[in-house]
Write an enzyme that holds these catalytic residues in place. Structure first.
Site, PDB file in Angstrom:
ATOM      1  N   GLU A 151     -25.670   9.102 -15.224  1.00 54.94           N
ATOM      2  CA  GLU A 151     -27.054   8.882 -14.769  1.00 54.94           C
ATOM      3  C   GLU A 151     -27.580  10.014 -13.891  1.00 54.94           C
ATOM      4  OE1 GLU A 151     -27.998   4.969 -13.434  1.00 54.94           O
ATOM      5  OE2 GLU A 151     -27.132   4.023 -15.205  1.00 54.94           O
ATOM      6  N   GLU A 187     -22.902   1.120 -20.243  1.00 52.67           N
ATOM      7  CA  GLU A 187     -23.175   0.097 -19.216  1.00 52.67           C
ATOM      8  C   GLU A 187     -24.302  -0.801 -19.683  1.00 52.67           C
ATOM      9  OE1 GLU A 187     -23.673   1.278 -15.076  1.00 52.67           O
ATOM     10  OE2 GLU A 187     -22.389   3.020 -15.406  1.00 52.67           O
TER      11      GLU A 187
HETATM   12  C1  BG6 Z   1     -25.517   1.944 -12.973  1.00 52.19           C
HETATM   13  C2  BG6 Z   1     -24.471   2.781 -12.279  1.00 52.19           C
HETATM   14  O1  BG6 Z   1     -26.731   2.563 -12.864  1.00 52.19           O
HETATM   15  O2  BG6 Z   1     -25.779   0.692 -12.452  1.00 52.19           O
HETATM   16  C3  BG6 Z   1     -23.359   1.957 -11.633  1.00 52.19           C
HETATM   17  O3  BG6 Z   1     -23.923   3.698 -13.167  1.00 52.19           O
HETATM   18  C4  BG6 Z   1     -23.964   0.772 -10.920  1.00 52.19           C
HETATM   19  O4  BG6 Z   1     -22.623   2.792 -10.797  1.00 52.19           O
HETATM   20  C5  BG6 Z   1     -24.706  -0.084 -11.936  1.00 52.19           C
HETATM   21  O5  BG6 Z   1     -23.034   0.004 -10.222  1.00 52.19           O
HETATM   22  C6  BG6 Z   1     -25.308  -1.340 -11.369  1.00 52.19           C
HETATM   23  O6  BG6 Z   1     -26.120  -1.042 -10.268  1.00 52.19           O
HETATM   24  P1  BG6 Z   1     -25.911  -1.794  -8.895  1.00 52.19           P
HETATM   25  O7  BG6 Z   1     -26.839  -1.123  -7.955  1.00 52.19           O
HETATM   26  O8  BG6 Z   1     -26.281  -3.185  -9.154  1.00 52.19           O
HETATM   27  O9  BG6 Z   1     -24.497  -1.605  -8.531  1.00 52.19           O
END
Ligand code: BG6
Length: 489
Positions: free
Chosen positions: A167, A376
């Site tokens: 990202e 993800e």
């Molecule tokens: C993604 C990242 O954007 O979102 C992760 O790559 C992150 O590192 C995930 O944990 C979820 O976001 P958050 O802020 O809920 O942890």
């Protein structure tokens, strides 16, 4: 398209899950690892826990991999910690760091789980920052290339799927939040220099992977939040396109075409922004041909026109998990974001919009014609162990089911998708809400309060408990996407 049959997933589809070193490993001062900038950043997010223990995957990796195998995984996407591999500015490689990742990789391969490795997931070593002042210094490029080569040389015999930078777009859009802006006194302008340096790091990683890893494939990992226009008013469409450019397209175009688009170059010109771009930089970027895209996608946004006379508003993210606690941005002359009345949201005001995943895959495929791995996608929620000792995460099951179904539909639509790796396998530290915002298929029995109080992993339970979503996901993936667990309309 509407289809009369359930989507069919390709044979050898990568079914797995995802994590990042700084969010899952813990042991931040063990095995020779030194501090990373993101560790210090996590310490500022009180009352949530910092990352010194996290899910203690460092000590539990065998148990975790056995659970992945039990679930039926064929892939696992995780990241390596740069400061575990090269802990000091003398660039000496840390044998304990190499041993940890060798053991993890071998354990995965023992169960036929394909490792998909991210080289950089927000964790710049503190020694780099101290020596060079952070991302603004071009010397980071050479250090990053050196680190990548160490990874490829040590693990490339067994690891064929690599991801460069996680990202990058979000790191530039949310520099402070993710700890990238250190050393900057004019973020508005300097972020484009940092972005350029990251592009060069990415390019070096791509070239080194192709040179050193036999059969190696590598891609970037954009954070995709597709933008729908708020209305069919023509200028809302332009507003939505602007939002898309400023949050993701600028990055994706550069990865694929190896040069900056006219859109961003004109924006720089109009704002007197002059990142230092040498002729050899663009040559390098052009040579670095990616093999696929990692795609992170959790939600969607709605964009609209923002005329010049509007008052600017910052994007204030919901950081405490109480609904209705965010402020949409207004960037006069460019775009504004706004609410979507058609979708529900999570406690953190993230849109629950499975169709956006199909939309993203279609969008990426149409623009770039490159294969994709979903690296993800997931549902963050407040969770605790139920009275019966189990975790009944029905909302997560619904989220995963609906999202995976949309992946299947995107494949039916013609997109080439190699795998699905939701965030996350076990609960792990969220970027801003410690253990309070959980994503895992497997529960980690520890709270922020406990982690704050007892700073010793050996004195905490940190037990792994399979959630209902673990069992549901296991059935689905063992059937290669046939057992949905309910009739799908
Ligand atoms: C993604 C990242 O954007 O979102 C992760 O790559 C992150 O590192 C995930 O944990 C979820 O976001 P958050 O802020 O809920 O942890």
């Amino acid at each position: 398209m509407h289809y009369t049959h359930d989507p069919i997933f390709p044979e050898n589809f990568f079914w797995g899950a995802s994590s990042a070193a700084w969010q899952v490993e813990g042991a931040t001062r063990e095995g020779g690892r030194t501090q990373a900038v993101i560790d210090l950043n996590s310490q500022k997010k009180k009352p949530f826990a910092d990352n010194s223990i996290a899910s203690d995957h460092y000590h539990h990796y065998k148990e975790d991999v056995a659970l992945m195998a039990e679930c039926g995984f064929s892939s696992y996407r995780f990241s390596m910690s740069w400061s575990r591999i090269i802990p000091h500015e003398d660039r000496k490689v840390n044998p304990d760091g190499i041993a940890f990742y060798n053991n993890l990789i071998d354990e995965l391969l023992k169960y036929n789980i394909t490792p998909i490795i991210t080289l950089y997931h927000y964790d710049l070593p503190c020694w780099i920052e101290k020596k060079y002042g952070g991302w603004l210094n071009r010397s980071v490029i050479e250090e990053f290339e050196y680190y990548c080569k160490i990874c490829f040389n040590n693990f490339g015999d067994r690891v064929k799927y690599w991801l460069s930078i996680n990202e990058q777009n979000m790191q530039i859009v949310y520099g402070d939040w993710l700890g990238v802006s250190k050393g900057c006194n004019n973020w508005f302008e300097q972020k484009w220099q940092i972005n350029h340096i990251m592009n060069l790091c990415h390019a070096k990683a791509v070239l080194a992977c192709h040179e050193l890893v036999d059969g190696g494939k590598i891609g970037p990992v954009p954070g995709m939040v597709p933008i729908y226009p708020a209305t069919c008013k023509p200028m809302d469409q332009i507003g939505a396109m602007n939002a898309e450019e400023f949050t993701e397209k600028i990055w994706n175009d550069t990865y694929v075409y190896g040069e900056y688009s006219n859109f961003v170059k004109n924006y720089w010109k109009n704002h007197n922004i002059n990142p230092e771009i040498k002729p050899e930089d663009e040559e390098l970027m052009k040579k670095a041909k990616i093999d696929f895209f990692g795609v992170n996608c959790y939600r969607s946004n709605v964009g609209k026109d923002a005329p010049l006379d509007l008052e600017a508003k910052e994007y204030l993210l919901n950081k405490d998990g109480k609904k209705g606690n965010l402020q949409f941005p207004i960037n006069p002359g460019e775009f504004a974001l706004t609410e979507n009345p058609y979708v529900e949201t999570t406690d953190w005001d993230w849109e629950i919009d499975p169709v956006s995943l199909r939309y993203t895959l279609r969008y990426m495929w149409d623009h770039y014609h490159l294969p994709m791995i979903i690296t993800e996608n997931g549902f963050g929620m407040h969770e605790s162990i139920g009275n019966d000792g189990y975790i009944h995460d029905k909302e997560r099951i619904n989220f995963l089911r609906d999202n995976i179904y949309q992946v299947g539909l995107a494949i039916e639509d013609g997109c080439e998708v190699w795998g699905y790796n939701p965030w996350s396998f076990t609960d792990l530290l969220s970027t801003g809400n410690g253990m309070a915002k959980r994503y895992g298929l497997v529960y980690i029995d520890v709270t922020d309060e406990q982690l704050n109080k007892i700073n010793d992993a050996s004195k905490l339970s940190i037990k792994r408990i399979k959630k209902d979503s673990f069992y549901w996901y296991s059935k689905l993936i063992k059937s290669n996407g046939k057992e949905w667990g309910r009739e799908k309309e």
